[in-house]
Design a protein around this motif. Structure first.
Motif, PDB file in Angstrom:
ATOM      1  N   GLN A 169      63.256  13.784 164.789  1.00 36.65           N
ATOM      2  CA  GLN A 169      62.909  12.442 165.033  1.00 36.65           C
ATOM      3  C   GLN A 169      62.139  12.364 166.057  1.00 36.65           C
ATOM      4  O   GLN A 169      61.858  11.128 166.644  1.00 36.65           O
ATOM      5  CB  GLN A 169      64.347  11.601 165.228  1.00 36.65           C
ATOM      6  CG  GLN A 169      65.052  11.649 163.982  1.00 36.65           C
ATOM      7  CD  GLN A 169      64.579  10.745 162.814  1.00 36.65           C
ATOM      8  OE1 GLN A 169      63.748  10.137 163.275  1.00 36.65           O
ATOM      9  NE2 GLN A 169      65.049  10.820 161.734  1.00 36.65           N
ATOM     10  N   ALA A 170      61.670  13.295 166.729  1.00 35.35           N
ATOM     11  CA  ALA A 170      61.140  13.107 168.170  1.00 35.35           C
ATOM     12  C   ALA A 170      59.568  13.236 167.877  1.00 35.35           C
ATOM     13  O   ALA A 170      58.883  12.165 168.479  1.00 35.35           O
ATOM     14  CB  ALA A 170      61.396  14.380 169.189  1.00 35.35           C
ATOM     15  N   THR A 171      59.038  13.979 166.796  1.00 37.42           N
ATOM     16  CA  THR A 171      57.728  14.278 166.705  1.00 37.42           C
ATOM     17  C   THR A 171      56.833  12.829 166.426  1.00 37.42           C
ATOM     18  O   THR A 171      55.659  12.784 166.942  1.00 37.42           O
ATOM     19  CB  THR A 171      57.297  15.559 165.747  1.00 37.42           C
ATOM     20  OG1 THR A 171      58.359  15.410 164.652  1.00 37.42           O
ATOM     21  CG2 THR A 171      57.769  16.664 166.379  1.00 37.42           C
ATOM     22  N   PRO A 172      57.607  11.981 165.683  1.00 32.53           N
ATOM     23  CA  PRO A 172      56.753  10.756 165.371  1.00 32.53           C
ATOM     24  C   PRO A 172      56.689   9.747 166.538  1.00 32.53           C
ATOM     25  O   PRO A 172      55.961   8.823 166.554  1.00 32.53           O
ATOM     26  CB  PRO A 172      57.708  10.181 164.210  1.00 32.53           C
ATOM     27  CG  PRO A 172      58.821  10.713 164.218  1.00 32.53           C
ATOM     28  CD  PRO A 172      58.890  12.249 164.995  1.00 32.53           C
ATOM     29  N   HIS A 173      57.528   9.743 167.341  1.00 31.42           N
ATOM     30  CA  HIS A 173      57.654   8.967 168.608  1.00 31.42           C
ATOM     31  C   HIS A 173      57.319   9.584 170.035  1.00 31.42           C
ATOM     32  O   HIS A 173      56.785   8.447 170.762  1.00 31.42           O
ATOM     33  CB  HIS A 173      59.232   8.567 168.613  1.00 31.42           C
ATOM     34  CG  HIS A 173      59.652   8.192 167.452  1.00 31.42           C
ATOM     35  ND1 HIS A 173      59.228   7.005 166.807  1.00 31.42           N
ATOM     36  CD2 HIS A 173      60.669   8.454 166.673  1.00 31.42           C
ATOM     37  CE1 HIS A 173      59.982   6.681 165.694  1.00 31.42           C
ATOM     38  NE2 HIS A 173      60.834   7.534 165.626  1.00 31.42           N
ATOM     39  N   LEU A 174      57.140  10.643 170.257  1.00 32.45           N
ATOM     40  CA  LEU A 174      57.120  11.216 171.385  1.00 32.45           C
ATOM     41  C   LEU A 174      55.860  12.269 171.586  1.00 32.45           C
ATOM     42  O   LEU A 174      55.966  13.172 170.698  1.00 32.45           O
ATOM     43  CB  LEU A 174      58.314  11.777 172.009  1.00 32.45           C
ATOM     44  CG  LEU A 174      59.514  11.088 172.110  1.00 32.45           C
ATOM     45  CD1 LEU A 174      60.864  11.835 172.586  1.00 32.45           C
ATOM     46  CD2 LEU A 174      59.350   9.706 172.954  1.00 32.45           C
ATOM     47  N   LYS A 175      55.300  12.442 172.588  1.00 30.96           N
ATOM     48  CA  LYS A 175      54.218  13.442 172.889  1.00 30.96           C
ATOM     49  C   LYS A 175      55.108  14.814 173.074  1.00 30.96           C
ATOM     50  O   LYS A 175      56.075  14.737 173.847  1.00 30.96           O
ATOM     51  CB  LYS A 175      53.436  13.398 173.996  1.00 30.96           C
ATOM     52  CG  LYS A 175      52.049  13.913 174.033  1.00 30.96           C
ATOM     53  CD  LYS A 175      51.185  13.459 175.037  1.00 30.96           C
ATOM     54  CE  LYS A 175      49.876  12.886 174.579  1.00 30.96           C
ATOM     55  NZ  LYS A 175      49.015  12.151 175.678  1.00 30.96           N
TER      56      LYS A 175
END
Ligand code: PLP
Length: 416
Positions: A213-219
């Protein structure tokens, strides 16, 4: 922090242009314009990703790494170029550190089995947190059963943040691996993964991060985080289903035995002895999801073109708007109020079961998830069996959240 900054100087998003790239959003559901608020389950796909997969099948389809003929070379080039793109997105040092998997689940299972079988003994401990997705719980339970290692669980506070004191107190020289979600799919909490990695390493443990869930939202910068393993799924990043990646630090991957045996992962086979292939192919047995990898590469191009800093800023504004609207709904309790949050809003409504509300929202054209979100222990921690979850993608608008609130109010009139 490298992974969680929202760049306030980023130019704003041209939302109409972004939305126009997603053909699926242009439809009606039950006669109402579709409002998609379930990106944490899977994101919608932009035309460039659909086109890349289609072009591969129309023009280049062949098996990879095996043939000298033109199509095979083109397929291999496309597949390996996608690996370079994923390497660059995660800022891994070396392309050999990017293993294509079916997704986050398979990436975690790969580490649990290939690393776990050789490194875990009776009495060793694996530390996870109370906010893990089932895919970051069950693979560790399986390897614990096989090796006699023990699973420890770090607590979560009432606001849905990791209890850092509790986490530290569970680390010891028995801890051999820490596995932690970067962004919680059920709560939206962003965990301080750099700090957790440092603490894990200080205790002599290896660090795996579930980045679904981090890769779509954060660098993401795996070198700055310092982790040993990082797992992600393309379908949560505007890419196809059935493909994802495991980043693994080269030194560790070199020492790990293969996860599965078969073609592609060998250099030579005799009945007496098999020599395994070099990294990353040692972990990619069988014909891979070539079209998926190429679509994944196109999704990485999409993320880079829009810019993760702009995506993060846009979604942060939406999250603030959504959370303040939800706070105004009578009888609504939000679950997960971490200071650092991305992507998801979970809530329950007094006197209404999520299973009854979700169909009413669907009838209004709203795709919102109800259920335990594959985090049953976390639901239990908050004393619920299910929540409603609205989760965001780059294509969402403030109006989508306004429509959500209106539909919830309508549901309340119908059900209470
Ligand atoms: N981890 C988290 C936090 C997730 O949200 C998900 C999927 O929802 C997964 C792991 C599993 O991802 P996949 O089903 O793509 O393997």
């Amino acid at each position: 922090m490298t992974t969680t900054t929202h760049n306030s100087t980023a130019a704003t998003l041209d939302l109409d242009a972004v939305r126009a790239e997603f053909p699926i959003l242009q439809q009606q559901v039950h006669g109402k314009p579709l409002i998609y608020l379930d990106s944490a389950a899977t994101t919608q796909k932009p035309q460039c990703v659909i086109d890349a997969v289609r072009a591969y099948y129309e023009c280049d389809n062949a098996n990879v790494h095996r043939g000298v003929h033109t199509l095979s070379q083109r397929a291999t080039d496309g597949y390996e170029l996608a690996r370079d793109k994923v390497r660059s997105l995660l800022n891994a040092k070396d392309r050999a550190e990017i293993v294509f998997t079916r997704g986050t689940t398979e990436a975690i299972n790969l580490v649990a089995q290939a690393w776990g079988r050789t490194n875990l003994r009776e009495g060793d401990e694996i530390l996870i947190t109370h906010m893990e997705h089932h895919s970051n719980i069950v693979p560790w339970q399986l390897i614990c059963e096989q090796t006699g290692a023990k699973l420890k669980v770090a607590p979560v506070t009432d606001t849905g943040e990791l209890d850092l004191g509790g986490f530290k107190s569970l680390l010891s020289d028995r801890t051999k691996l820490v596995a932690c979600v970067h962004v919680s799919n059920a709560l939206g909490t962003i965990n301080p993964v750099e700090t957790l990695t440092r603490l894990a390493h200080d205790a002599g443990a290896v660090m795996l991060i579930d980045g679904a869930q981090a890769t779509p939202h954060l660098k993401i910068d795996v070198q700055a985080i310092g982790c040993d393993f990082y797992a992600c799924s393309a379908h949560k990043m505007y890419g196809p289903t059935g493909i994802g990646a495991l980043y693994g630090r080269r030194e560790l991957l070199e020492l790990m035995p293969p996860y599965q045996g078969g073609g592609e992962m060998i250099k030579s086979v005799t009945f007496e002895k098999t020599i395994y292939n070099d990294l990353p192919h040692k972990f990619e047995a069988g014909t891979p999801n070539i079209a998926g990898a190429i679509g994944f590469g196109a999704a990485v191009d999409f993320l880079n073109r829009i810019g993760l800093d702009r995506i993060a800023q846009h979604e942060r504004e939406l999250l603030d708007h959504g959370m303040s609207l939800l706070d105004q709904v009578e009888g609504l309790t939000q679950i997960g109020r971490a200071k650092e949050k991305a992507g998801a809003m979970s809530f329950i409504l007094e006197g209404m079961h999520p299973y009854d509300v979700a169909p009413i929202l669907d009838y209004a054209g709203l795709a919102v998830r109800d259920g335990h979100h594959c985090t049953q222990p976390l639901m239990e921690r908050f004393g619920v069996t299910a929540t409603l979850r609205a989760s965001l993608g780059v294509y969402n608008r403030r109006e989508d959240l306004d429509a959500l609130i209106e539909a919830i109010e309508r549901a309340r009139k119908m059900l209470v």
